[in-house]
Design a protein around this motif. Structure first.
Motif, PDB file in Angstrom:
ATOM      1  N   ARG A   1       6.797  26.606 -45.755  1.00 31.17           N
ATOM      2  CA  ARG A   1       7.681  27.502 -46.516  1.00 31.17           C
ATOM      3  C   ARG A   1       7.270  28.968 -46.426  1.00 31.17           C
ATOM      4  O   ARG A   1       8.093  29.865 -46.697  1.00 31.17           O
ATOM      5  CB  ARG A   1       7.728  27.079 -47.983  1.00 31.17           C
ATOM      6  N   ASP A   2       6.032  29.253 -46.036  1.00 33.99           N
ATOM      7  CA  ASP A   2       5.590  30.639 -45.895  1.00 33.99           C
ATOM      8  C   ASP A   2       6.103  31.286 -44.614  1.00 33.99           C
ATOM      9  O   ASP A   2       5.756  32.426 -44.308  1.00 33.99           O
ATOM     10  CB  ASP A   2       4.062  30.717 -45.937  1.00 33.99           C
ATOM     11  N   GLY A   3       6.923  30.559 -43.856  1.00 37.97           N
ATOM     12  CA  GLY A   3       7.521  31.132 -42.659  1.00 37.97           C
ATOM     13  C   GLY A   3       6.712  30.906 -41.415  1.00 37.97           C
ATOM     14  O   GLY A   3       6.569  31.801 -40.573  1.00 37.97           O
ATOM     15  N   PHE A   4       6.182  29.694 -41.287  1.00 36.40           N
ATOM     16  CA  PHE A   4       5.401  29.346 -40.096  1.00 36.40           C
ATOM     17  C   PHE A   4       5.884  28.004 -39.577  1.00 36.40           C
ATOM     18  O   PHE A   4       6.146  27.077 -40.355  1.00 36.40           O
ATOM     19  CB  PHE A   4       3.916  29.246 -40.429  1.00 36.40           C
ATOM     20  N   SER A   5       5.994  27.887 -38.246  1.00 37.10           N
ATOM     21  CA  SER A   5       6.303  26.590 -37.645  1.00 37.10           C
ATOM     22  C   SER A   5       5.575  26.459 -36.320  1.00 37.10           C
ATOM     23  O   SER A   5       5.313  27.450 -35.628  1.00 37.10           O
ATOM     24  CB  SER A   5       7.811  26.411 -37.450  1.00 37.10           C
ATOM     25  N   ILE A   6       5.243  25.227 -35.980  1.00 35.76           N
ATOM     26  CA  ILE A   6       4.588  24.910 -34.727  1.00 35.76           C
ATOM     27  C   ILE A   6       5.037  23.528 -34.300  1.00 35.76           C
ATOM     28  O   ILE A   6       5.222  22.634 -35.129  1.00 35.76           O
ATOM     29  CB  ILE A   6       3.044  24.965 -34.848  1.00 35.76           C
TER      30      ILE A   6
ATOM     31  N   HIS B   1      15.977  32.229 -45.803  1.00 30.49           N
ATOM     32  CA  HIS B   1      15.222  31.048 -46.218  1.00 30.49           C
ATOM     33  C   HIS B   1      14.586  30.368 -45.003  1.00 30.49           C
ATOM     34  O   HIS B   1      14.908  30.682 -43.853  1.00 30.49           O
ATOM     35  CB  HIS B   1      16.144  30.056 -46.929  1.00 30.49           C
ATOM     36  N   VAL B   2      13.685  29.431 -45.291  1.00 28.62           N
ATOM     37  CA  VAL B   2      13.027  28.625 -44.271  1.00 28.62           C
ATOM     38  C   VAL B   2      13.648  27.228 -44.308  1.00 28.62           C
ATOM     39  O   VAL B   2      13.695  26.588 -45.364  1.00 28.62           O
ATOM     40  CB  VAL B   2      11.510  28.535 -44.521  1.00 28.62           C
ATOM     41  N   TYR B   3      14.117  26.751 -43.148  1.00 25.18           N
ATOM     42  CA  TYR B   3      14.771  25.451 -43.058  1.00 25.18           C
ATOM     43  C   TYR B   3      14.076  24.575 -42.012  1.00 25.18           C
ATOM     44  O   TYR B   3      13.544  25.065 -41.017  1.00 25.18           O
ATOM     45  CB  TYR B   3      16.238  25.604 -42.640  1.00 25.18           C
ATOM     46  N   ALA B   4      14.148  23.275 -42.256  1.00 27.60           N
ATOM     47  CA  ALA B   4      13.685  22.287 -41.281  1.00 27.60           C
ATOM     48  C   ALA B   4      14.574  21.060 -41.400  1.00 27.60           C
ATOM     49  O   ALA B   4      15.172  20.811 -42.448  1.00 27.60           O
ATOM     50  CB  ALA B   4      12.227  21.910 -41.534  1.00 27.60           C
TER      51      ALA B   4
ATOM     52  N   TYR C   1       5.664  27.546 -29.971  1.00 26.89           N
ATOM     53  CA  TYR C   1       6.201  28.224 -31.148  1.00 26.89           C
ATOM     54  C   TYR C   1       7.651  28.600 -30.868  1.00 26.89           C
ATOM     55  O   TYR C   1       8.104  28.596 -29.721  1.00 26.89           O
ATOM     56  CB  TYR C   1       5.369  29.460 -31.485  1.00 26.89           C
ATOM     57  N   GLY C   2       8.371  28.928 -31.898  1.00 28.04           N
ATOM     58  CA  GLY C   2       9.775  29.238 -31.734  1.00 28.04           C
ATOM     59  C   GLY C   2      10.019  30.600 -31.099  1.00 28.04           C
ATOM     60  O   GLY C   2       9.106  31.420 -30.953  1.00 28.04           O
ATOM     61  N   VAL C   3      11.265  30.817 -30.713  1.00 28.17           N
ATOM     62  CA  VAL C   3      11.720  32.105 -30.190  1.00 28.17           C
ATOM     63  C   VAL C   3      12.676  32.699 -31.212  1.00 28.17           C
ATOM     64  O   VAL C   3      13.662  32.067 -31.593  1.00 28.17           O
ATOM     65  CB  VAL C   3      12.425  31.929 -28.829  1.00 28.17           C
ATOM     66  N   ASN C   4      12.346  33.893 -31.692  1.00 29.43           N
ATOM     67  CA  ASN C   4      13.131  34.538 -32.744  1.00 29.43           C
ATOM     68  C   ASN C   4      13.301  33.627 -33.955  1.00 29.43           C
ATOM     69  O   ASN C   4      14.350  33.609 -34.611  1.00 29.43           O
ATOM     70  CB  ASN C   4      14.499  34.959 -32.210  1.00 29.43           C
ATOM     71  N   GLY C   5      12.245  32.868 -34.236  1.00 29.02           N
ATOM     72  CA  GLY C   5      12.228  32.029 -35.431  1.00 29.02           C
ATOM     73  C   GLY C   5      12.877  30.670 -35.276  1.00 29.02           C
ATOM     74  O   GLY C   5      12.828  29.868 -36.205  1.00 29.02           O
ATOM     75  N   LEU C   6      13.489  30.377 -34.143  1.00 26.67           N
ATOM     76  CA  LEU C   6      14.168  29.100 -33.924  1.00 26.67           C
ATOM     77  C   LEU C   6      13.326  28.217 -33.012  1.00 26.67           C
ATOM     78  O   LEU C   6      12.898  28.640 -31.943  1.00 26.67           O
ATOM     79  CB  LEU C   6      15.537  29.333 -33.286  1.00 26.67           C
ATOM     80  N   LEU C   7      13.117  26.975 -33.457  1.00 28.30           N
ATOM     81  CA  LEU C   7      12.342  26.009 -32.691  1.00 28.30           C
ATOM     82  C   LEU C   7      13.093  24.680 -32.716  1.00 28.30           C
ATOM     83  O   LEU C   7      13.479  24.198 -33.787  1.00 28.30           O
ATOM     84  CB  LEU C   7      10.947  25.853 -33.311  1.00 28.30           C
ATOM     85  N   VAL C   8      13.316  24.100 -31.543  1.00 32.24           N
ATOM     86  CA  VAL C   8      14.043  22.827 -31.414  1.00 32.24           C
ATOM     87  C   VAL C   8      13.263  21.924 -30.473  1.00 32.24           C
ATOM     88  O   VAL C   8      12.746  22.378 -29.450  1.00 32.24           O
ATOM     89  CB  VAL C   8      15.477  23.039 -30.863  1.00 32.24           C
TER      90      VAL C   8
ATOM     91  N   SER D   1      14.989  17.638 -33.539  1.00 33.38           N
ATOM     92  CA  SER D   1      14.402  18.313 -34.698  1.00 33.38           C
ATOM     93  C   SER D   1      14.527  19.823 -34.577  1.00 33.38           C
ATOM     94  O   SER D   1      14.561  20.361 -33.462  1.00 33.38           O
ATOM     95  CB  SER D   1      12.920  17.943 -34.834  1.00 33.38           C
ATOM     96  N   PHE D   2      14.571  20.500 -35.716  1.00 28.78           N
ATOM     97  CA  PHE D   2      14.695  21.955 -35.696  1.00 28.78           C
ATOM     98  C   PHE D   2      13.917  22.594 -36.834  1.00 28.78           C
ATOM     99  O   PHE D   2      13.612  21.964 -37.852  1.00 28.78           O
ATOM    100  CB  PHE D   2      16.176  22.366 -35.797  1.00 28.78           C
ATOM    101  N   SER D   3      13.613  23.873 -36.636  1.00 21.89           N
ATOM    102  CA  SER D   3      12.973  24.698 -37.655  1.00 21.89           C
ATOM    103  C   SER D   3      13.543  26.108 -37.561  1.00 21.89           C
ATOM    104  O   SER D   3      13.730  26.632 -36.458  1.00 21.89           O
ATOM    105  CB  SER D   3      11.460  24.728 -37.435  1.00 21.89           C
ATOM    106  N   LEU D   4      13.840  26.707 -38.712  1.00 22.79           N
ATOM    107  CA  LEU D   4      14.362  28.078 -38.779  1.00 22.79           C
ATOM    108  C   LEU D   4      13.465  28.899 -39.697  1.00 22.79           C
ATOM    109  O   LEU D   4      13.347  28.612 -40.892  1.00 22.79           O
ATOM    110  CB  LEU D   4      15.795  28.090 -39.342  1.00 22.79           C
TER     111      LEU D   4
END
Length: 371
Positions: free
Chosen positions: A232-237, A128-131, A250-257, A116-119
């Protein structure tokens, strides 16, 4: 590979939503039941009657804590012309297999394999925000996968990717929340806990991410599982959930895998024994490919390329059947997904992404509810 069947169900009544779903997927539900009859006998040594007997404690749990979801399952059974215990068995297939797994089996024992991933926060070049994820499971069930759009006022509208007959697995909702999930190894006690399909559906029924996190951390799950939440507001956990506790990152530089190994917690039972050792390869390979999205002017294509990686083939990020295994145990990427939470566009590739391009599903997450 043909595209998954797309089914839209709409009603404020859980029973009626289930009936619509069951009627629209009756043939695929029959195929799923036929496969799991064989799989449970082969991998767990259980007859179908024994499998159905196993569902009783879960039925009572769901009825107690999520009666509307049990009503939806009863509706599915009615619409498909099968029994409620059979629909429960499809929704508890990972829990049943894990409880009765033969340790010397060559098959994966966890509920489902995935990467799984989140950007967020600049990790995508278009802002944009992707998952999304590669959903890896049994090759034989690829033909039973459906894309569900569930209109269920007053709760958020959902787009889900599930096996026919299941009420939840992976997806996103009209409140801008996406859930991507990964099986983890380990059992912590013998008591019955909530099935993953029910937990994941309850998370996606949530109208905000705080409620989703509360559901994940307050529910006693039957088996450990990882949940990657993106908003979509730019948050992932990312939350590793187990009956014995939780870990988060939490992600590093917005990337979470995340994959199928513990990246935060160490399981109490069995030390650090890995159920899916290929996860140790898949996760860094996904990061290496997805980090390129930050400088890309074609983010979706960059994601598709990253998720098509074959290092370690056939047990690679883009997974393929291992012909050395019995057909009932063979594993592959069932479906690859990429959701743009900024625009509401939901893309899926039917099967391994190296062989299938991302196709836009015929609904936008933020479409107005149809009359």
């Amino acid at each position: 590979m043909p595209s998954p069947r797309v089914i839209e169900i709409a009603s404020p009544s859980a029973q009626e939503r289930g009936r619509q779903y069951g009627a629209a997927a009756a043939d695929l539900i029959a195929d799923a039941i036929a496969y799991y009859q064989e799989a449970f006998a082969h991998q767990a040594g259980l007859s179908w009657d024994q499998v159905l007997d196993h569902t009783g404690p879960w039925q009572r749990l769901v009825e107690r804590d999520h009666p509307a979801l049990l009503a939806e399952m009863a509706g599915i059974a009615d619409g498909a012309g099968v029994t409620l215990p059979e629909i429960l068995a499809l929704n508890c297939r990972g829990e049943i297999i894990y409880d009765n797994w033969f340790p010397d089996s060559t098959a994966h024992a966890d509920a489902d394999g995935c990467t799984s991933f989140s950007l967020i926060d600049g990790a995508a070049g278009d802002g944009h925000v992707y998952a999304g994820q590669n959903w890896d499971w049994r090759e034989a069930v690829r033909g039973t996968v459906v894309i569900l759009r569930i209109v269920q006022p007053p709760k958020p509208t959902l787009i889900l990717q599930v096996e026919a007959g299941q009420i939840g697995r992976h997806g996103a909702n009209s409140a801008g929340l996406a859930l991507n999930a990964n099986g983890l190894g380990g059992r912590f006690d013998d008591s019955a806990g909530m099935p993953q399909t029910v937990i994941r559906r309850a998370v996606l029924d949530a109208a905000n991410i705080a409620d989703a996190v509360k559901i994940l951390t307050s529910t006693n799950a039957h088996i450990p599982s990882n949940a990657l939440l993106t908003h979509r507001d730019g948050f992932s956990i990312d939350i590793e959930t187990t009956p014995g506790g939780h870990g988060w990152e939490y992600g590093v530089n917005g990337l979470l895998v995340h994959g199928n190994h513990y990246q935060v917690l160490t399981p109490r039972e069995g030390g650090s024994r890995l159920i899916s050792p290929d996860s140790l390869i898949r996760v860094p390979r996904a990061r290496q490919g997805l980090i390129k999205a930050a400088a890309s002017d074609d983010v979706r294509n960059t994601i598709h390329t990253a998720m098509s990686d074959h290092l370690g083939h056939p047990d690679s990020l883009c997974a393929h059947p291992d012909e050395r295994l019995p057909a009932v145990e063979q594993w592959s990427t069932t479906l690859s997904s990429c959701v743009d939470l900024t625009t509401g566009e939901y893309y899926v590739a039917a099967g391994p992404p190296c062989e299938n391009k991302y196709e836009l599903v015929p609904f936008n997450l933020y479409d107005e509810v149809r009359p």
